[in-house]
Design a protein around this motif. Structure first.
Motif, mmCIF file in Angstrom:
data_model
loop_
_atom_site.group_PDB
_atom_site.id
_atom_site.type_symbol
_atom_site.label_atom_id
_atom_site.label_comp_id
_atom_site.label_asym_id
_atom_site.label_seq_id
_atom_site.Cartn_x
_atom_site.Cartn_y
_atom_site.Cartn_z
ATOM 1 N N ALA A 112 3.552 -8.176 -4.623
ATOM 2 C CA ALA A 112 3.711 -7.394 -5.856
ATOM 3 C C ALA A 112 2.897 -7.997 -7.002
ATOM 4 N N LYS A 113 2.901 -9.310 -7.105
ATOM 5 C CA LYS A 113 2.162 -9.965 -8.185
ATOM 6 C C LYS A 113 0.659 -9.710 -8.052
ATOM 7 N N HIS A 114 0.190 -9.714 -6.809
ATOM 8 C CA HIS A 114 -1.216 -9.421 -6.554
ATOM 9 C C HIS A 114 -1.575 -8.027 -7.066
ATOM 10 N N LEU A 124 8.250 -2.659 -7.329
ATOM 11 C CA LEU A 124 7.089 -2.897 -8.186
ATOM 12 C C LEU A 124 5.786 -2.723 -7.395
ATOM 13 N N ALA A 125 5.736 -3.302 -6.207
ATOM 14 C CA ALA A 125 4.524 -3.201 -5.383
ATOM 15 C C ALA A 125 4.222 -1.753 -5.030
ATOM 16 N N THR A 126 5.251 -1.004 -4.686
ATOM 17 C CA THR A 126 5.037 0.402 -4.332
ATOM 18 C C THR A 126 4.543 1.197 -5.531
ATOM 19 N N ASP A 127 5.191 1.003 -6.679
ATOM 20 C CA ASP A 127 4.776 1.747 -7.878
ATOM 21 C C ASP A 127 3.307 1.484 -8.217
ATOM 22 N N ASN A 169 -1.211 -5.816 2.577
ATOM 23 C CA ASN A 169 -1.661 -5.499 1.226
ATOM 24 C C ASN A 169 -2.854 -4.543 1.287
ATOM 25 N N PRO A 170 -2.781 -3.408 0.583
ATOM 26 C CA PRO A 170 -3.869 -2.415 0.695
ATOM 27 C C PRO A 170 -5.065 -2.675 -0.211
ATOM 28 N N LEU A 171 -5.073 -3.766 -0.961
ATOM 29 C CA LEU A 171 -6.108 -3.935 -1.989
ATOM 30 C C LEU A 171 -7.527 -3.917 -1.431
ATOM 31 N N LEU A 197 -3.970 -4.434 -11.244
ATOM 32 C CA LEU A 197 -3.824 -3.337 -12.210
ATOM 33 C C LEU A 197 -4.266 -3.787 -13.599
ATOM 34 N N LEU A 198 -3.911 -5.014 -13.964
ATOM 35 C CA LEU A 198 -4.325 -5.514 -15.286
ATOM 36 C C LEU A 198 -5.843 -5.649 -15.354
ATOM 37 N N ALA A 199 -6.431 -6.189 -14.294
ATOM 38 C CA ALA A 199 -7.892 -6.307 -14.272
ATOM 39 C C ALA A 199 -8.553 -4.942 -14.341
ATOM 40 N N ALA A 200 -7.978 -3.979 -13.644
ATOM 41 C CA ALA A 200 -8.534 -2.619 -13.678
ATOM 42 C C ALA A 200 -8.448 -2.050 -15.093
ATOM 43 N N ALA A 201 -7.302 -2.271 -15.743
ATOM 44 C CA ALA A 201 -7.110 -1.735 -17.097
ATOM 45 C C ALA A 201 -8.066 -2.383 -18.088
#
Length: 635
Positions: A93-95, A221-224, A258-260, A100-104
């Motif tokens: 989830a933290k990953h 959190l990870a799913t969202d 992890n799907p990243l 998401l923060l980096a993307a934003a």
């Protein structure tokens, strides 16, 4: 005992045996007899005065060197398993939150916001303003709120307290198990189970429940965040089994959780230049991406990528001799993969700095260069294909059709086709009428201790025949997919008349021309929170708590510490939860009694351990009957 009920996997087990390749089942046989003290939870290695063990027959030591008795040892062991599972889901989830923060912030251009509507719903749930704001600004605030969930806060975890019923929140507070930080709760569980801290078995078990609720928050959190970054799944047709590999294509298998990176590989595999390279190398059908385990589920529900196999049988994909690149991230990745790959031409590629394998090629995922890394991975697969020996390729026949991608949003959307103003009404009405007798969430793994999939397939035949709606995640869904249960044809064959009528009505309203599949595949193991969302919505619609719903869960073939954590929070959520393999606590009558009986009075859910699938199915039906009677419905 047979190793598997999947004919395609059995074919590869036969081949491996003939060529002297050891797989998980062979290594299990070499471990027998396994340590009885360990199986019962009666051993401890928490300090250097040990290892200690307690004689379950009362003829040897009754206390460890420190004085810990059987109850303390078993409770500590369970607590540490929950902590490990929570740490794994928390790391995942933290990953996602960091990405998401980096993307934003514009630092990860390969990760656009693909579901802005879900981003804004999640933000609204967190109390973050969305009106008139750019998606990037909202995403940054959501990501920071997510990262704040990991350290200790003065308030309950938002992804736990904000996603369950008010009754559950009150219950958790009453028993002092409200977590205020994911990582901090894991740390607390490790602290209280270390030498000379908590020795009260009941207090230890309540600590395990608190930690498991942090696991629930991490899963949700990870799913969202995965849905925000990659899109919320909707129904998609695909196929499953080792037969999805292609002799005439470059085969890339994506494995882990992890799907990243795997999502990026799935995206670029169709790039015309890469396909042309593959065809120039001799792969007439270009590039074929398949999935294994929960990374397989992630790309299956979003892209319709076929699922080759599940966790316990991951090595058999290599035994086909047709996998050119096996790309792994983390969790449930067997260290033996590199050794099996040595027997063929397969290139094993690790992608996470914390999860490497000896002799594997390491191509590290960095969010700023994810797409470039995905291209390089495909290039490595094409290069490996050139080294493939066609005479060594043996792909079993037997891929079967499957329909996946039933997120909570997709299920509610399908029900809205029957009643747009009140989408849950058709579900509630059919439960009340008995057309849906109850709901069972199948989750968990496959284990070498049970013939692979045997428990799943027998239980679903019984439960679906009694009109129980089946949801599935993780390797449970893999089992159902590989045996043809995730298809409309399975609905026609196995569903009771009431369930069949409901699934047909929804399927026809959706324009499918037939029923929905017998099993609604909700995603990977972190996606169990999707099932919780549906249950919470129904409970809130009815004005009752979760512990009154005709809802059960089952992990017929559990393996991992993550499964222990999930089973514990399901129990705390008020969901009676079946396990087909006993956790290592049976050496403590007190701990066993708490988990299978006493906890029902505290949370409404409990653990039901039954290795026989027919008896397990009947026991779950009895639980559903009791829950129905409690709601004043026919049993």
């Amino acid at each position: 005992m047979a190793a598997t009920t999947d004919a395609t996997i059995q074919a590869m087990l036969d081949r491996a045996a003939g060529e002297g390749i050891d797989l998980a089942w062979d290594r299990y046989q070499k471990q027998l007899p396994q340590c009885g003290f360990g199986e019962l939870g009666l051993c401890c290695r928490h300090c250097l005065q040990g290892p200690c063990r307690i004689d379950p027959f009362g003829q040897g030591p009754a206390l460890g060197v420190c004085g810990a008795d059987r109850d303390t040892m078993a409770a500590r062991g369970l607590g540490r398993a929950v902590a490990a599972g929570t740490a794994a889901h928390g790391g995942h989830a933290k990953h996602m939150a960091h990405t998401l923060l980096a993307a934003a912030q514009g630092k990860a251009p390969d990760y656009p916001i693909r579901d802005e509507a879900k981003l804004r719903r999640v933000a609204a749930r967190l109390g973050i303003a969305t009106e008139g704001r750019e998606a990037a600004a909202v995403a940054a605030e959501v990501a920071r709120a997510a990262l704040a969930e990991f350290s200790e806060k003065e308030t309950p975890l938002a992804w736990a307290a904000g996603t369950v019923t008010p009754g559950r929140v009150a219950t958790f507070a009453r028993h002092g198990v409200v977590p205020c930080g994911i990582d901090s709760t894991v740390s607390e569980m490790m602290h209280r189970t270390t030498y000379g801290v908590d020795a009260d078995p009941v207090n230890l078990l309540l600590g395990a429940v608190k930690c498991a609720l942090a696991d629930y928050a991490a899963c949700h959190l990870a799913t969202d965040l995965a849905d925000i970054l990659f899109g919320t799944p909707s129904p998609v047709a695909t196929r499953a089994n080792l037969g999805v590999l292609k002799a005439s294509a470059v085969n890339i298998a994506l494995h882990g959780h992890n799907p990243l990176l795997s999502d990026l590989v799935a995206q670029v595999a169709g790039d015309p230049a890469l396909v042309a390279q593959a065809q120039a190398a001799g792969a007439a059908d270009g590039i074929n991406v398949v999935g294994i385990c929960c990374t397989g589920n992630e790309i299956m529900v979003r892209h319709g990528i076929p699922l080759a196999t599940s966790s316990v049988s991951q090595e058999t994909a290599l035994v086909t001799g047709a996998v050119d690149a096996l790309v792994v991230d983390y969790q449930c990745v067997m260290p033996s993969l590199a050794s099996v790959a040595d027997c063929f031409h397969t290139r094993v590629i690790t992608t996470m700095p914390m999860a490497k394998l000896p002799r594997a090629l390491h191509l590290e995922l960095t969010e700023g260069e994810a797409r470039a890394t995905a291209f390089r991975i495909v290039g490595e697969a094409i290069a490996a294909f050139r080294q493939r020996n066609p005479a060594r390729v043996q792909i079993p026949d037997g891929s079967v059709a499957a329909v996946a991608g039933f997120s909570a949003e997709a299920i509610v959307g399908a029900l809205a086709l029957l009643d747009q103003d009140d989408p849950l009404k058709p579900l509630v009405d059919n439960i009340a009428a008995g057309n849906i007798y109850g709901v069972c969430l199948f989750a968990g793994c496959n284990t070498v201790k049970v013939p692979q999939d045997a428990n799943y397939t027998r239980m679903i035949e019984i439960l679906a025949g009694h009109n129980v709606l089946i949801l599935a995640t993780g390797c449970a869904s893999g089992a159902f997919a590989r045996h043809g249960f995730m298809s409309p044809a399975a609905t026609d064959r196995y569903a009771g008349d009431g369930l069949k009528a409901v699934l047909t009505a929804v399927g026809q309203a959706a324009g499918l021309g037939g029923p929905l599949p017998l099993v609604l595949h909700m995603g990977s193991c972190v996606d169990n929170s999707r099932a919780a969302d549906v249950a919470v919505a129904v409970a809130n619609r009815l004005g009752v708590d979760l512990d009154r719903l005709p809802l059960v869960a089952s992990a017929p073939e559990p393996v991992t510490e993550k499964a222990v954590a999930i089973g514990t929070w399901a129990m705390a959520a008020g969901i009676p939860t079946h396990l087909g393999v006993a956790p290592p606590v049976l050496g403590s009558p007190a701990v066993t009694r708490v988990l299978t009986a006493t906890v029902k009075d505290l949370f409404g859910g409990w653990l039901l351990v039954e290795p026989d699938p027919e008896k397990a199915a009947q026991a779950l039906l009895a639980v559903l009957a009791e829950r129905r009677q409690g709601l004043g419905l026919s049993a």
